[in-house]
Design an enzyme around this catalytic site. Sequence first.
Site, PDB file in Angstrom:
ATOM      1  CB  ILE A 170      -0.945  -0.014   1.226  1.00 59.22           C
ATOM      2  CG1 ILE A 170      -1.845   1.231   1.274  1.00 59.22           C
ATOM      3  CG2 ILE A 170      -0.199  -0.154   2.540  1.00 59.22           C
ATOM      4  CD1 ILE A 170      -2.946   1.166   2.379  1.00 59.22           C
ATOM      5  CB  SER A 171       1.224   4.123  -2.281  1.00 68.10           C
ATOM      6  OG  SER A 171       1.167   3.307  -3.422  1.00 68.10           O
ATOM      7  CD  GLN A 172       5.951   8.463   1.525  1.00 67.96           C
ATOM      8  OE1 GLN A 172       6.311   8.401   0.345  1.00 67.96           O
ATOM      9  NE2 GLN A 172       6.598   9.157   2.424  1.00 67.96           N
TER      10      GLN A 172
END
Length: 217
Positions: A64-66
Amino acid sequence: MSNEALFETDRDFMVDSQIVARGVHDPRVLEAMRTVPRHCFVQPDYRYLAYTDGPLPIGSGQTISQPYIVALMSELLQLKGDEKVLEVGTGSGYQAAVLAQLAKEVHTIERHANLARYAASILEQLGVTSVHVHVGDGTLGLPELAPFAAITVTAAAPNVPDILLAQLSEGGRLVIPVGSRGSQYLERWRRQGDHYDQEDIIPVAFVPLIGEHGWKP
Ligand code: SAM
């Protein structure tokens, strides 16, 4: 304080300290980031890290992206609320949920069927009805549903797939990390008739976009 109230406090802190502090100012994007419960999209073992400043594992070797990157990419799409949007790389479903707050209709495509299924189930539990989850090679886009006012690619491509540019509507924006497997530049492309303007935004590091118009598996 209940767990949900604690998560809400953490989320506000995340927005102020990680996102506003780095220059994302679109009020609609900030409101979406304050609203969408990132902890629901994170695996239970990592939930205590849901509002920290980085990507987290979601299984199948993906992340899951930053939060800052999700906010920045969302801002770069310049959404007003009435658009049809394509996301390539559903992953956890978190960015799709953020985009659902900013646009009318979101189509998101993921190559790992298990991730797509899990993301769809979380979105359903949260009552998000404007996101449609597809399974397949997102480097091909979704020509049958094109054109899109905005396309975001959340995995790193060796080049910008022409087939995705061709699925933008007039004035449409494509935000995509482009570069090597290890490091890339986030780029924004804008359609002006048959011409496309390109801007470099910031250096980034994404997992690879695997597919016909991406990296080979
Ligand atoms: N947007 C996601 C989120 O909010 O959790 C993060 C996505 S993760 C950084 C990148 C995702 O792109 C991975 O789930 C990966 O499986 C997916 N992906 C890579 N190549 C793809 C392709 N050709 N089509 C669709 N999804 C792809």
